[in-house]
Design an enzyme around this catalytic site. Structure first.
Site, PDB file in Angstrom:
ATOM      1  N   SER A 122       0.828  -1.214   0.000  1.00 47.77           N
ATOM      2  CA  SER A 122       0.000   0.000   0.000  1.00 47.77           C
ATOM      3  C   SER A 122       0.856   1.255   0.000  1.00 47.77           C
ATOM      4  O   SER A 122       0.413   2.298  -0.458  1.00 47.77           O
ATOM      5  CB  SER A 122      -0.864   0.057   1.268  1.00 47.77           C
ATOM      6  OG  SER A 122      -1.762  -0.991   1.309  1.00 47.77           O
ATOM      7  N   HIS A 143      -2.660  -3.612  -6.331  1.00 45.07           N
ATOM      8  CA  HIS A 143      -3.144  -3.199  -5.005  1.00 45.07           C
ATOM      9  C   HIS A 143      -4.633  -3.524  -4.874  1.00 45.07           C
ATOM     10  O   HIS A 143      -5.476  -2.864  -5.465  1.00 45.07           O
ATOM     11  CB  HIS A 143      -2.880  -1.695  -4.845  1.00 45.07           C
ATOM     12  CG  HIS A 143      -3.140  -1.186  -3.468  1.00 45.07           C
ATOM     13  ND1 HIS A 143      -3.831  -0.030  -3.206  1.00 45.07           N
ATOM     14  CD2 HIS A 143      -2.803  -1.694  -2.253  1.00 45.07           C
ATOM     15  CE1 HIS A 143      -3.890   0.165  -1.904  1.00 45.07           C
ATOM     16  NE2 HIS A 143      -3.285  -0.827  -1.302  1.00 45.07           N
ATOM     17  N   GLU A 155      -5.828  -1.574  -8.133  1.00 50.66           N
ATOM     18  CA  GLU A 155      -4.967  -0.570  -8.762  1.00 50.66           C
ATOM     19  C   GLU A 155      -3.758  -1.313  -9.323  1.00 50.66           C
ATOM     20  O   GLU A 155      -3.074  -2.025  -8.573  1.00 50.66           O
ATOM     21  CB  GLU A 155      -4.518   0.476  -7.730  1.00 50.66           C
ATOM     22  CG  GLU A 155      -5.651   1.372  -7.257  1.00 50.66           C
ATOM     23  CD  GLU A 155      -5.246   2.337  -6.141  1.00 50.66           C
ATOM     24  OE1 GLU A 155      -5.688   3.489  -6.175  1.00 50.66           O
ATOM     25  OE2 GLU A 155      -4.489   1.938  -5.230  1.00 50.66           O
ATOM     26  N   ASN A 193      -5.454   5.829  -1.894  1.00 49.21           N
ATOM     27  CA  ASN A 193      -4.901   6.305  -0.622  1.00 49.21           C
ATOM     28  C   ASN A 193      -4.350   7.725  -0.716  1.00 49.21           C
ATOM     29  O   ASN A 193      -4.278   8.435   0.280  1.00 49.21           O
ATOM     30  CB  ASN A 193      -3.839   5.344  -0.092  1.00 49.21           C
ATOM     31  CG  ASN A 193      -4.484   4.106   0.476  1.00 49.21           C
ATOM     32  OD1 ASN A 193      -5.644   4.142   0.887  1.00 49.21           O
ATOM     33  ND2 ASN A 193      -3.775   2.996   0.496  1.00 49.21           N
TER      34      ASN A 193
HETATM   35  P1  NAD Z   1      -1.198  -9.213   7.643  1.00 51.53           P
HETATM   36  O1  NAD Z   1      -0.335  -8.795   8.767  1.00 51.53           O
HETATM   37  O2  NAD Z   1      -2.639  -9.514   7.899  1.00 51.53           O
HETATM   38  O3  NAD Z   1      -0.567 -10.496   6.924  1.00 51.53           O
HETATM   39  C1  NAD Z   1       0.772 -10.609   6.538  1.00 51.53           C
HETATM   40  C2  NAD Z   1       1.131 -12.070   6.506  1.00 51.53           C
HETATM   41  O4  NAD Z   1       2.435 -12.206   5.952  1.00 51.53           O
HETATM   42  C3  NAD Z   1       1.159 -12.738   7.893  1.00 51.53           C
HETATM   43  O5  NAD Z   1       0.298 -13.862   7.918  1.00 51.53           O
HETATM   44  C4  NAD Z   1       2.618 -13.158   8.061  1.00 51.53           C
HETATM   45  O6  NAD Z   1       2.798 -14.351   8.785  1.00 51.53           O
HETATM   46  C5  NAD Z   1       3.055 -13.285   6.608  1.00 51.53           C
HETATM   47  N1  NAD Z   1       4.498 -13.219   6.401  1.00 51.53           N
HETATM   48  C6  NAD Z   1       5.391 -12.379   6.977  1.00 51.53           C
HETATM   49  N2  NAD Z   1       6.623 -12.633   6.506  1.00 51.53           N
HETATM   50  C7  NAD Z   1       6.504 -13.633   5.605  1.00 51.53           C
HETATM   51  C8  NAD Z   1       7.426 -14.336   4.774  1.00 51.53           C
HETATM   52  N3  NAD Z   1       8.716 -14.048   4.778  1.00 51.53           N
HETATM   53  N4  NAD Z   1       6.943 -15.320   3.984  1.00 51.53           N
HETATM   54  C9  NAD Z   1       5.636 -15.625   3.974  1.00 51.53           C
HETATM   55  N5  NAD Z   1       4.723 -14.993   4.744  1.00 51.53           N
HETATM   56  C10 NAD Z   1       5.149 -14.011   5.540  1.00 51.53           C
HETATM   57  O7  NAD Z   1      -1.040  -8.067   6.540  1.00 51.53           O
HETATM   58  P2  NAD Z   1      -2.106  -7.600   5.441  1.00 51.53           P
HETATM   59  O8  NAD Z   1      -2.986  -6.572   6.030  1.00 51.53           O
HETATM   60  O9  NAD Z   1      -2.683  -8.803   4.771  1.00 51.53           O
HETATM   61  O10 NAD Z   1      -1.128  -6.824   4.432  1.00 51.53           O
HETATM   62  C11 NAD Z   1      -0.322  -7.499   3.509  1.00 51.53           C
HETATM   63  C12 NAD Z   1       0.081  -6.541   2.409  1.00 51.53           C
HETATM   64  O11 NAD Z   1      -1.097  -6.020   1.803  1.00 51.53           O
HETATM   65  C13 NAD Z   1       0.882  -5.326   2.902  1.00 51.53           C
HETATM   66  O12 NAD Z   1       1.841  -5.010   1.943  1.00 51.53           O
HETATM   67  C14 NAD Z   1      -0.186  -4.233   2.999  1.00 51.53           C
HETATM   68  O13 NAD Z   1       0.344  -2.940   2.803  1.00 51.53           O
HETATM   69  C15 NAD Z   1      -1.072  -4.604   1.824  1.00 51.53           C
HETATM   70  N6  NAD Z   1      -2.462  -4.123   1.902  1.00 51.53           N
HETATM   71  C16 NAD Z   1      -3.157  -4.196   3.070  1.00 51.53           C
HETATM   72  C17 NAD Z   1      -4.479  -3.763   3.092  1.00 51.53           C
HETATM   73  C18 NAD Z   1      -5.316  -3.873   4.344  1.00 51.53           C
HETATM   74  O14 NAD Z   1      -6.362  -3.206   4.432  1.00 51.53           O
HETATM   75  N7  NAD Z   1      -4.946  -4.700   5.322  1.00 51.53           N
HETATM   76  C19 NAD Z   1      -5.080  -3.249   1.926  1.00 51.53           C
HETATM   77  C20 NAD Z   1      -4.337  -3.216   0.743  1.00 51.53           C
HETATM   78  C21 NAD Z   1      -3.023  -3.655   0.735  1.00 51.53           C
END
Ligand code: NAD
Length: 288
Positions: A122, A143, A155, A193
């Site tokens: 993000s 995204h 996106e 965003n």
């Molecule tokens: P989250 O914390 O819910 O999940 C992340 C996951 O990644 C965890 O389960 C963790 O164990 C895993 N992880 C960490 N290191 C790892 C590795 N080396 N190998 C494999 N797995 C690994 O995070 P999220 O909210 O799902 O966000 C993930 C991505 O999506 C981020 O880049 C975030 O910016 C993006 N994003 C989030 C949202 C949101 O609203 N949460 C929206 C759009 C984009």
């Protein structure tokens, strides 16, 4: 490579976003290989997807047989090596350059020349991330929005180094997943965003200035602008710290004042008032 030739996709990171991408990809007919470092995250994702599909069966949106087929297409592992040979990989690990860099190093060591990496970041620069991988022309931002099965937008953000074929494939992939894609230059916040973060921080600024109460500002934006949620309801829902950290990142990058989090938001984060998940944010959420 053409999207119709892709039978299997990989999803790295099975947290909130990864879980949604896994479900949507499996429902769109792909075999899905999901990888997370954490066994518990794999178990949570698997359970969450089964529960959602169960609900879709109960609502007669899908049949029991379709549910079984979708679940049968998904496999989980904590071993990145299971992604060897998978042509299209979605990355959804923690929002940290170091964590992402480490995972792409591992993927580069096992993946072939044709593989596409689509990051769901993000707030990080797609161009900077592309510079960390062996084949930057095959690197792109896709995204998604939370919750992925519900939100229709993706996106698509090419890095400076991304090849046109990669962009075309990402757009075709978004369509195959039932999403509407927009393309956007690699700039802080992309489109959504870039507009949403300053809007939420501005709402906090006028609250801080005593212009109106949080309830009244939320009511104003819902009834006056047709927003489904007010800015404070939205910040409490997504986590107040997300608006804070993302605002800080964009502000450091652009030096634009509209991205600077106001003191109120900073203090709430320091106090642990993060919204729904902590029981207190702009509103109180008493434990049930
Ligand atoms: P989250 O914390 O819910 O999940 C992340 C996951 O990644 C965890 O389960 C963790 O164990 C895993 N992880 C960490 N290191 C790892 C590795 N080396 N190998 C494999 N797995 C690994 O995070 P999220 O909210 O799902 O966000 C993930 C991505 O999506 C981020 O880049 C975030 O910016 C993006 N994003 C989030 C949202 C949101 O609203 N949460 C929206 C759009 C984009």
């Amino acid at each position: 490579m053409n999207v119709e030739e892709i039978k299997t996709v990989g999803v790295v990171g099975a947290g909130s976003m990864g879980t949604g991408i896994i479900q949507v990809a499996a429902q769109s007919g792909f075999e899905v290989k999901a990888v997370d470092v954490d066994d518990a995250a794999c178990a949570r994702a698997s359970k969450a997807i089964a529960k959602i599909l169960e609900r879709l069966v109960a609502k007669e949106k899908i049949t029991e047989e379709q549910k079984k087929q979708v679940l049968g297409r998904i496999s989980f592992s904590t071993d990145v090596a299971t992604l060897k040979g998978v042509p299209f990989l979605f990355e959804a690990v923690f929002e940290s350059v170091d964590v992402k860099k480490a995972i792409f190093e591992k993927l580069d060591a096992i993946c072939g020349d044709e593989v596409i990496y689509a990051t769901n970041t993000s707030s990080l620069s797609i161009t900077e991330m592309a510079s960390l991988v062996k084949r930057p022309a095959k690197f792109i931002g896709m995204h998604f929005f939370n919750p992925v099965p519900v939100m229709k937008l993706v996106e698509v953000i090419p890095a400076l180094q991304t090849g046109q074929e990669t962009t075309d494939l990402a757009l075709a992939m978004a369509k195959k997943l039932g999403k509407t894609a927009i393309t956007c230059k690699d700039t802080p916040g992309f489109v959504v965003n870039r507009l949403l973060v300053p809007y939420m921080l501005d709402a906090a600024r006028i609250l801080e200035g005593g212009v109106a109460s949080a309830e009244d500002i939320d009511t104003a934006m819902k009834l006056g602008c047709g927003m489904p949620m007010g800015p404070f309801e939205l910040m409490d829902y997504t986590g107040v710290e997300i608006s804070y950290y993302v605002g800080e990142i964009f502000h450091n990058y652009t030096k634009e004042a509209r991205f600077a989090p106001p003191g109120l938001v900073r203090n709430m984060v320091k106090a642990g008032y993060l919204g729904k998940k902590t029981g207190k944010g702009f509103y109180d959420y008493p434990a049930k």
